[in-house]
Write a protein that holds these residues in place. Structure first.
Motif, PDB file in Angstrom:
ATOM      1  N   PRO A   1     -32.757 -10.240 -22.996  1.00 48.97           N
ATOM      2  CA  PRO A   1     -33.481 -10.568 -24.241  1.00 48.97           C
ATOM      3  C   PRO A   1     -33.222  -9.551 -25.355  1.00 48.97           C
ATOM      4  O   PRO A   1     -33.150  -9.926 -26.529  1.00 48.97           O
ATOM      5  CB  PRO A   1     -34.950 -10.549 -23.801  1.00 48.97           C
ATOM      6  N   VAL A   2     -33.079  -8.282 -24.969  1.00 45.72           N
ATOM      7  CA  VAL A   2     -32.796  -7.243 -25.966  1.00 45.72           C
ATOM      8  C   VAL A   2     -31.426  -7.492 -26.599  1.00 45.72           C
ATOM      9  O   VAL A   2     -31.267  -7.400 -27.827  1.00 45.72           O
ATOM     10  CB  VAL A   2     -32.843  -5.846 -25.320  1.00 45.72           C
ATOM     11  N   LEU A   3     -30.444  -7.807 -25.779  1.00 45.97           N
ATOM     12  CA  LEU A   3     -29.091  -8.070 -26.278  1.00 45.97           C
ATOM     13  C   LEU A   3     -29.078  -9.269 -27.215  1.00 45.97           C
ATOM     14  O   LEU A   3     -28.463  -9.216 -28.296  1.00 45.97           O
ATOM     15  CB  LEU A   3     -28.139  -8.304 -25.111  1.00 45.97           C
TER      16      LEU A   3
ATOM     17  N   TRP B   1     -31.288 -18.161 -27.309  1.00 45.20           N
ATOM     18  CA  TRP B   1     -30.987 -18.358 -25.891  1.00 45.20           C
ATOM     19  C   TRP B   1     -30.065 -19.576 -25.747  1.00 45.20           C
ATOM     20  O   TRP B   1     -30.415 -20.675 -26.148  1.00 45.20           O
ATOM     21  CB  TRP B   1     -32.265 -18.576 -25.099  1.00 45.20           C
TER      22      TRP B   1
ATOM     23  N   LEU C   1     -33.929  -7.728 -17.777  1.00 47.62           N
ATOM     24  CA  LEU C   1     -34.657  -7.013 -18.819  1.00 47.62           C
ATOM     25  C   LEU C   1     -33.787  -6.760 -20.051  1.00 47.62           C
ATOM     26  O   LEU C   1     -34.271  -6.769 -21.190  1.00 47.62           O
ATOM     27  CB  LEU C   1     -35.166  -5.678 -18.276  1.00 47.62           C
ATOM     28  N   ALA C   2     -32.502  -6.537 -19.810  1.00 46.76           N
ATOM     29  CA  ALA C   2     -31.600  -6.203 -20.917  1.00 46.76           C
ATOM     30  C   ALA C   2     -31.171  -7.426 -21.721  1.00 46.76           C
ATOM     31  O   ALA C   2     -30.878  -7.311 -22.916  1.00 46.76           O
ATOM     32  CB  ALA C   2     -30.358  -5.492 -20.377  1.00 46.76           C
TER      33      ALA C   2
ATOM     34  N   THR D   1     -23.120 -11.581 -20.217  1.00 45.98           N
ATOM     35  CA  THR D   1     -24.431 -11.109 -19.781  1.00 45.98           C
ATOM     36  C   THR D   1     -25.325 -12.267 -19.346  1.00 45.98           C
ATOM     37  O   THR D   1     -26.063 -12.160 -18.355  1.00 45.98           O
ATOM     38  CB  THR D   1     -25.117 -10.311 -20.903  1.00 45.98           C
TER      39      THR D   1
ATOM     40  N   SER E   1     -31.500 -10.405 -28.971  1.00 49.44           N
ATOM     41  CA  SER E   1     -32.194 -10.050 -30.209  1.00 49.44           C
ATOM     42  C   SER E   1     -31.300  -9.212 -31.111  1.00 49.44           C
ATOM     43  O   SER E   1     -31.232  -9.451 -32.326  1.00 49.44           O
ATOM     44  CB  SER E   1     -33.482  -9.277 -29.874  1.00 49.44           C
ATOM     45  N   VAL E   2     -30.611  -8.238 -30.529  1.00 50.36           N
ATOM     46  CA  VAL E   2     -29.728  -7.371 -31.308  1.00 50.36           C
ATOM     47  C   VAL E   2     -28.575  -8.170 -31.913  1.00 50.36           C
ATOM     48  O   VAL E   2     -28.186  -7.961 -33.075  1.00 50.36           O
ATOM     49  CB  VAL E   2     -29.176  -6.233 -30.421  1.00 50.36           C
ATOM     50  N   LYS E   3     -28.041  -9.106 -31.141  1.00 49.45           N
ATOM     51  CA  LYS E   3     -26.917  -9.917 -31.608  1.00 49.45           C
ATOM     52  C   LYS E   3     -27.359 -11.053 -32.530  1.00 49.45           C
ATOM     53  O   LYS E   3     -26.519 -11.697 -33.173  1.00 49.45           O
ATOM     54  CB  LYS E   3     -26.176 -10.520 -30.403  1.00 49.45           C
TER      55      LYS E   3
END
Length: 300
Positions: free
Chosen positions: A52-54, A62, A49-50, A193, A56-58
């Protein structure tokens, strides 16, 4: 202090907490396999879950995962499962601090595996410091119930489990570093990650199949023990993220060598939480391992 050293200290802190929780789980309600499954069940979904968020933030797409990445990841994941089960079995033969320290045969073994698999060697001074730590491990292999010299007792159950876990941890650490090196992204946290997500998901699926076939009743017990098992998963997640990020930044041998600082935390846990006592030989062995860690921090 180098970032990889700080990450390693963070990893051993989380790992000590996890092993403490897993020891309580395996001795009270779960088998060694069940306690191992708990860490994956309650950590892998969080990483998935984390991730895709990481990304996006970075602002990172993919990354590609070539076949070599998956080979490293799967071998590393399998050997880590076996190593963890061996460590939990050690807890049933020796006290907590000594059980943790026995598995530290991984450091010298990692140096050999890393050289063969990745072509990454260590300096002679660092090797000398690692050997000092290995001497401490051998002293800790001198089981009090046996007779004769320590080398005649390395076939005891606790010693075999300790060395076996060291072999498996060595292979897993080197393979995890190999996997992170296959990710063509500059950001170390992203590489770590992505690798952790792939490894954790594979481990969860593999353990779920194994538990269903061989220890089906344990799955329900892991779910029922969600409060303590969930803490195992969270501690595992924190430790794994620190380990994997450290592996992206440094030779796995050096990371594991500094990771021997775990014996200090395990010693404190042994005294304060489990009220276990150590013999003077065990104290001497832990002192040598500690000296090895401090030397490596200065040398690397």
């Amino acid at each position: 202090m180098e970032p990889w050293v700080l990450l390693t200290f963070g990893a051993v802190t989380f790992q000590t907490i996890r092993f403490m929780l897993q020891k309580q789980l395996s001795s009270a309600a779960l088998s060694a396999s069940g306690a191992t499954f708990a860490r994956f069940l309650y950590s892998a979904p969080v990483v998935l879950l984390a991730l895709p968020v990481l990304l996006s933030v970075k602002g990172v797409a993919w990354p590609a995962m070539p076949p070599a990445f998956w080979l490293y990841a799967w071998i590393g994941g399998l050997t880590q499962i076996l190593a963890t089960v061996f460590v939990l079995l050690i807890f049933r033969s020796r006290n907590f601090a000594v059980g943790i320290t026995l598995k530290k045969t991984e450091v010298l073994l990692t140096a050999m595996v890393s050289l063969v698999v990745l072509g990454e060697g260590v300096s002679l001074p660092a090797l000398a410091a690692i050997i000092v730590g290995m001497a401490g491990v051998l002293i800790l292999s001198d089981l009090p119930e046996g007779q004769g010299a320590w080398w005649r007792r390395l076939d005891s159950r606790a010693a075999v489990l300790g060395i076996g876990s060291g072999v498996f941890f060595a292979v897993s650490g080197v393979c995890y570093r190999g996997a992170t090196l296959q990710i063509a992204v500059d950001d170390a946290l992203v590489r770590a990650t992505v690798t952790l997500a792939a490894v954790g998901t594979s481990q969860l699926l593999a353990m779920a199949v194994w538990m269903h076939l061989r220890e089906r009743g344990q799955i329900g017990k892991v779910v029922a023990a969600w409060r303590s098992a969930g803490l195992v998963g969270l501690a595992s997640l924190g430790g794994s993220l620190c380990w994997f990020t450290a592996f992206t930044l440094q030779n796995a041998t050096y990371v594991y060598a500094v990771g021997q600082s775990e014996v200090i935390l395990s010693l404190l846990a042994s005294y304060v939480i489990f009220h276990e006592k150590l013999s003077w030989k065990e104290g001497a062995g832990i002192a040598l391992v500690t000296l090895s860690v401090l030397s490596l921090i200065l040398l690397v």
